[in-house]
Write a protein that holds these residues in place. Structure first.
Motif, short mmCIF file in Angstrom:
data_model
loop_
_atom_site.label_atom_id
_atom_site.label_comp_id
_atom_site.label_asym_id
_atom_site.label_seq_id
_atom_site.Cartn_x
_atom_site.Cartn_y
_atom_site.Cartn_z
N LEU A 1 0.95 -1.32 -0.39
CA LEU A 1 0.21 -0.01 0.00
C LEU A 1 0.97 0.75 0.31
N ILE A 2 1.65 1.64 0.88
CA ILE A 2 2.68 2.65 0.91
C ILE A 2 3.58 2.96 0.20
N ASN A 3 4.68 1.63 -0.85
CA ASN A 3 5.14 2.22 -1.85
C ASN A 3 4.60 1.85 -3.11
N GLU A 4 3.20 1.03 -3.47
CA GLU A 4 2.77 0.43 -4.94
C GLU A 4 1.90 2.02 -4.41
N VAL A 5 0.80 1.81 -4.31
CA VAL A 5 -1.14 2.05 -4.06
C VAL A 5 -0.94 3.66 -4.07
N LEU A 6 -0.02 4.58 -2.57
CA LEU A 6 0.40 5.51 -2.70
C LEU A 6 1.14 6.21 -3.14
N ALA B 1 -14.51 4.46 -6.02
CA ALA B 1 -14.81 3.47 -6.32
C ALA B 1 -14.42 2.81 -7.39
N ASP B 2 -13.35 3.97 -8.55
CA ASP B 2 -13.15 3.22 -10.07
C ASP B 2 -11.15 2.99 -9.73
N LEU B 3 -11.42 3.75 -8.27
CA LEU B 3 -9.30 3.35 -8.18
C LEU B 3 -8.79 1.92 -9.18
N PRO B 4 -7.91 2.08 -9.95
CA PRO B 4 -7.70 1.21 -10.92
C PRO B 4 -7.42 -0.71 -9.84
N VAL B 5 -6.42 -0.44 -8.61
CA VAL B 5 -6.38 -1.16 -7.92
C VAL B 5 -7.15 -1.54 -6.61
N PRO B 6 -8.41 -2.26 -6.79
CA PRO B 6 -9.47 -1.64 -5.31
C PRO B 6 -8.77 -3.01 -3.98
N PRO B 7 -9.04 -2.69 -2.97
CA PRO B 7 -7.97 -3.26 -1.93
C PRO B 7 -8.14 -4.95 -2.32
N PRO B 8 -9.86 -5.86 -1.88
CA PRO B 8 -9.75 -6.92 -2.63
C PRO B 8 -8.39 -7.30 -3.87
N ALA B 9 -8.21 -6.81 -4.65
CA ALA B 9 -7.53 -6.58 -5.89
C ALA B 9 -5.75 -6.83 -5.44
N LEU B 10 -5.55 -5.75 -4.50
CA LEU B 10 -4.13 -5.87 -3.58
C LEU B 10 -4.33 -7.38 -3.05
N ALA B 11 -5.26 -7.45 -2.22
CA ALA B 11 -5.12 -8.64 -1.30
C ALA B 11 -4.42 -10.10 -2.49
N GLU B 12 -5.33 -10.21 -3.14
CA GLU B 12 -4.88 -11.11 -4.60
C GLU B 12 -3.98 -11.09 -5.02
N LEU C 1 3.75 -15.84 -7.14
CA LEU C 1 4.70 -14.02 -7.77
C LEU C 1 6.09 -14.05 -7.33
N SER C 2 7.50 -14.45 -7.78
CA SER C 2 8.44 -13.65 -6.76
C SER C 2 8.05 -12.34 -6.41
N GLY C 3 8.61 -11.55 -5.61
CA GLY C 3 8.64 -9.88 -5.48
C GLY C 3 8.69 -9.20 -6.45
N LYS C 4 9.74 -9.10 -7.28
CA LYS C 4 10.03 -8.79 -8.61
C LYS C 4 9.54 -9.23 -9.48
N LEU C 5 8.58 -10.32 -9.87
CA LEU C 5 7.57 -10.01 -10.48
C LEU C 5 6.61 -9.65 -10.48
N ALA C 6 6.27 -9.42 -8.91
CA ALA C 6 4.80 -9.40 -8.36
C ALA C 6 4.92 -7.15 -9.32
N LYS C 7 6.33 -6.56 -8.58
CA LYS C 7 5.67 -5.68 -8.82
C LYS C 7 5.52 -4.91 -10.14
N ASP C 8 5.81 -6.30 -11.51
CA ASP C 8 5.37 -6.01 -12.70
C ASP C 8 3.80 -6.01 -13.03
N VAL C 9 3.33 -6.71 -12.23
CA VAL C 9 2.19 -7.69 -12.47
C VAL C 9 1.56 -6.27 -11.47
N PHE C 10 1.64 -6.03 -10.76
CA PHE C 10 1.22 -4.90 -9.94
C PHE C 10 0.97 -4.29 -10.67
N ALA C 11 2.21 -3.67 -11.24
CA ALA C 11 2.02 -2.63 -12.52
C ALA C 11 1.18 -2.16 -13.24
N ARG C 12 0.83 -3.28 -14.13
CA ARG C 12 -0.03 -3.07 -15.73
C ARG C 12 -1.05 -3.74 -14.74
#
Ligand code: ADP
Ligand code: MG
Length: 481
Positions: free
Chosen positions: A348-353, A365-376, A386-397
């Protein structure tokens, strides 16, 4: 003497615009903006023969704020006329409160470098805002009365603040409280939260306070800090010369970085305060107070205690999360969707914020990554998919494509290879192919990195590094670990 020989004494008066629909004593819109003089009516324009009628929603906001700050709420109080002349004040007086404010005492609590601070409040009172003078070029001025009559809470602190930085944190805490309660937007840039700083110096250890100057016109947290820093230096220089500080109101000029004298300070008697004859006493019943008390949201300090306590976050992370209620609510939602708290806070702090720019967007309501999506996503990292690095790429997408982590991982075959039989086979192949390195790894344990790299390459970067390490260490024998 130097600045350090003086103790800094600061008391703040913060004006909070309350986000009611209509004005405090009349029916026109209290919304920010609008064409000049489009939000007006005969009452807020001060036309003869009109009478104010109190907007109960403004009272409710003040009471909730007072309860949240631990004030004593008066069950019976009254309004007073404060007289002064200015073009933006058509009646020639402002309806405010004087000897009977709606809230007495209380405190604003916040953290400064991790340490809990509590700044005592003198009072919180209700009043109406003035209009706005707009000084155009060539000696022409206009008046916009859209703001006249917008409800304000004035929060007056005791002179308990001891540095410019602490003053800025105090204002931040007031804003957080206002937003948690949903009674205003606390936007300093738009003027819905305004702060006057009273600043004085005294020799360390002196019993009496020195003479104060009041600083106005600071419309950001940075301005609050810079203006007070500057004022402290200015006063120290005057006192060093053996001169006296003048009791006056000064304006902060952010462009030049100085405060400038505006006028000598009025005293209360100059305002000829007297009880407002057109409004009956304001009564708040015990039953109303009990209902408000029962419906207060979880406040920043309580949330901080919960996050650093049962949730197990560091004070730093907890501090970031509680700063805005949208951030804290988002965090709570991610955790209740099953993500482990520490990881959830990091994402949340490093990516979403970092991407949301304005923390208030987190409530959209139309935030691209709502809480359940981040939780997943966080859960996919947690279970090794997912490795931490892959996950960062996935988050960006996820953020740009508005797809879920599961969809992206599946569509792109991104899942980390943790399947141990598949990895075992690759590891065995690599070890068999490099007998020289195998011989050397016993004297040079760092060489394991070579094997990990080779296996990683075979898996196209998707191998689970921990699993690979474990298998290689087993295959290469104890000397390699
Ligand atoms: P005034 O009569 O000038 O309005 P008040 O006593 O009502 O002064 O206080 C206004 C604000 O100034 C309050 O926030 C108070 O804490 C602060 N204050 C009062 N005296 C001092 C002082 N000597 N130095 C700094 N702040 C002060
Ligand atoms: Mg005063």
């Amino acid at each position: 003497m130097s600045v350090n020989d003086y103790e800094v004494v600061i008391g703040l008066e913060v004006h909070v615009q309350l986000a009611t629909r209509s004005k405090i004593f009349s029916w026109s819109s209290a919304a920010f903006g609008g064409d000049p003089n489009s939000h007006t009516d005969p009452v807020c324009l001060g036309l003869p023969g009109t009478l104010p009628v109190l907007n109960r929603a403004a009272v409710d906001s003040a009471v909730r704020l007072g309860l949240a700050a631990g004030c004593t709420i008066r069950t019976r109080c009254r309004f007073a006329r404060k007289h002064f002349f200015y073009a933006d004040l058509p009646k020639g007086f402002q309806i405010s409160q004087f000897d009977e404010p709606i809230c007495d005492g209380g405190a604003i609590k916040f953290r400064l470098h991790g340490e809990l601070r509590s700044v005592a409040l003198t009072r919180i009172h209700l009043e109406e805002d003035t209009g706005k003078n707009i000084h155009a070029a060539a000696g022409v001025s206009f008046v916009d009365y859209n703001r006249a009559g917008v409800p304000l809470c004035e929060i007056v602190s005791e002179p308990d603040i001891r540095s410019a930085e602490e003053a800025a944190e105090y204002v931040r805490a007031v804003r957080a409280l206002v937003r948690y309660l949903g009674i205003g937007d606390g936007n300093m840039e738009e003027g819905s939260l305004r702060c006057d700083a009273n600043v004085s110096l005294r020799i360390r250890g002196a019993a009496a306070y020195g003479t104060k100057a009041e600083i106005k016109n600071m419309n950001s947290f940075k301005n609050v800090r810079d203006a007070i820093e500057h004022e402290i230096k200015r006063q120290a220089t005057i006192l060093d010369r053996g001169e006296r500080v003048a009791q006056e109101t000064r304006l902060w000029d952010p462009a030049r970085g100085v405060t400038q004298s505006m006028r000598s300070k009025e005293s209360a008697h100059d305002y000829r305060y007297f009880p407002e004859p057109d409004l009956p006493p304001l009564v708040v019943t015990e039953a109303e107070l009990a209902a408000f008390r029962g419906s207060l949201p979880e406040l920043p300090e309580d949330r901080f205690a919960r996050y650093t306590g049962s949730v197990g976050l560091s004070p730093q992370d907890a501090g970031v999360l509680v700063a805005d209620h949208e951030i804290a609510s988002y965090f709570d939602a991610v955790v209740s969707a099953g993500a482990p708290p520490k990881r959830a806070a990091n994402w949340l702090i490093n990516e979403v914020l970092a991407r949301a720019a304005d923390p208030r967007r987190l409530g959209d309501a139309d935030l691209p990554v709502p809480p359940p999506a981040l939780a997943e996503l966080v859960k996919l990292v947690e279970d090794g998919t997912l490795s931490g690095k892959l996950a960062k790429d996935v988050f960006a997408r996820m953020w740009t494509e508005r797809r879920t982590a599961g969809e992206i991982v599946k569509a792109e075959g991104l899942a980390q290879v943790s399947d141990s039989s598949a990895l075992e086979a690759i590891c065995q192949r690599i070890v068999a192919a490099h007998p020289e390195e195998v011989a050397r790894v016993h004297n040079n344990p760092k060489l394991i990195g070579f094997f990990v790299g080779a296996v990683m390459k075979e898996t196209g970067g998707k191998g689970n590094p921990k699993a690979i390490n474990d298998i290689l260490r087993r295959l290469l024998g104890p000397a390699s670990s």
